[in-house]
Design an enzyme around this catalytic site. Sequence first.
Site, PDB file in Angstrom:
ATOM      1  N   CYS A   1      23.892 -52.709  23.751  1.00  0.00           N
ATOM      2  CA  CYS A   1      23.283 -51.849  22.731  1.00  0.00           C
ATOM      3  C   CYS A   1      23.545 -52.336  21.319  1.00  0.00           C
ATOM      4  O   CYS A   1      22.955 -51.835  20.371  1.00  0.00           O
ATOM      5  CB  CYS A   1      23.805 -50.423  22.867  1.00  0.00           C
ATOM      6  SG  CYS A   1      25.595 -50.363  22.797  1.00  0.00           S
TER       7      CYS A   1
ATOM      8  N   CYS B   1      31.062 -48.538  27.746  1.00  0.00           N
ATOM      9  CA  CYS B   1      31.298 -48.328  26.309  1.00  0.00           C
ATOM     10  C   CYS B   1      32.788 -48.354  25.981  1.00  0.00           C
ATOM     11  O   CYS B   1      33.168 -48.586  24.833  1.00  0.00           O
ATOM     12  CB  CYS B   1      30.673 -47.011  25.863  1.00  0.00           C
ATOM     13  SG  CYS B   1      28.922 -46.879  26.281  1.00  0.00           S
TER      14      CYS B   1
HETATM   15  S1  FES Z   1      25.869 -46.736  24.000  1.00  0.00           S
HETATM   16 FE1  FES Z   1      26.517 -48.336  22.714  1.00  0.00          FE
HETATM   17  S2  FES Z   1      28.670 -48.210  22.979  1.00  0.00           S
HETATM   18 FE2  FES Z   1      28.005 -46.580  24.175  1.00  0.00          FE
END
Ligand code: FES
Lengths: 385, 123
Positions: free
Chosen positions: B35, B104
Amino acid sequence: MRAYFDHAATTPLDPEVADAMSRVLRDVYGNPSSIYSEGQTARALVDQAREDVARALGAAPNEIVFTSGGTEADNLALRGTLRARAAEGDGLVTTAIEHHAVLDTAHDLAHEGRARVTVVGVDKHGRVEPEAIERALDRRTVLVSVMHGNNEIGTLQPLARIGAIDREHGITFHSDAVQTVGALPLDVSRVPVDLVSVNAHKFYGPKGVGALYVRTGTRIATLQTGGGQEKGRRTGTENVAGIVGLGVALRIAAAKRAEESARQARLRDRLIEGVRGRIPGAVLTGHPSERLPNNASFCFPGTQGEALVVALDLAGFAVSSGSACTSGSTEPSHVLLALGLGREVAQGSLRLTLGRGTTEAEIDALLAALPPIVARLRAVSAVPV
Amino acid sequence: MRVYSDAAKEHFTNPRNVGTLSEPDGKGSDANPSCGDRTTITLRVSSGRVSEIAFRTFGCTAAIASASQVTELALGRPVDGAWALEPADVLNALGGLPPDKEACALMAVGALRAALLDARVRT
Ligand code: FES
């Protein structure tokens, strides 16, 4: 306190709709295709709903095809048109900010070799230029699909002008109006649109039922084969209770529309002004005036969408973010990227959508809760703002 | 909402050790490649222990909660002990994360290790 600010995702069922549906579920079990009286009771209810939906759109009853919702209506519009008009051409023109039900269907058709897809961009407010659509047309174009109101940023599109261009070229014009039907007038006797997708649960009707308006004379192929219901355009025994719910919900929405949309637009403006005045660097996404009466959407640079949604949920507010959080990663929305926003700004998106139940007190409570949340997330964030 | 544990919600709402130390002994960052979100940790070492630590995270609830948690776990530990912290330690301390959010938490440990490595080189 809980306050619901996600009416673009779904709306609560209107109690009158729930009553009408539960009467059908309890008392009407006949198959509308049966010729004896139990069947005909069900048939009459389906016909009544068809009239209600047709009247709200300025259409004729035989132009309404009931579906399982907006996604099926979009699929039927795109796949059905390209199949029916395959001998004439395979060109499909659509926009960069369509719902996935349209965009992914278009890509799937392209992947199968059944369509050549042209995706037209939008300006920084999310508006599609009719001239850009016109430039994208060629001799093989058979279908243009442009949504009426965007589900994320609320921007409304100039359907009448786009439709006029398409009609001039003999091209079928589809519009996903899932966000607007019920909230804004869309009269197909005035707007030259041939196919319109409708979804009941966006206007206080039930989930799992929708409709496709099909203008008389528009060529469209069915996607399913079977008993031939809906004049063969969408075969399968009718979802009688759902269809009744759709009809009642749209009748109520049409009656309330003028007053309720004006009320929501006032609250929306209070919300937008409040956010802009209290949160430095807030970016309003979507068009400043040509937008859905219930949509206030923003990006807050230095924040991340999922964190905003969770923080507001913990504070009592149901909201959403354009960033779809899937399998551990957060992808910025294709709509926000199409506006030209950077990925990091687009990550911090927040969509607030109002509804019939929204009060001024809820707006003010949200305006009190949001600024400290944004400030906290920015303080934590590694991004300089 | 996605079901976060009470501990994760608490760390997210009241994150510990937020900030950036000036002239730290070690500074390290890590990003979640899927992400692009990221965490930066700065720390100071004295008498072989992590004596001060701060984090900044641009990321989701899970990313913020795990960064906050990892600073709490590392603070006061001998450098070797801090180096030995695993993502599983963070997850356990938080009472778990939603399965699709476990990735994450890797970022928090990655940033801590990068900062510790930087401190070893520098001090
Ligand atoms: S969605 Fe990017 S770190 Fe959790």
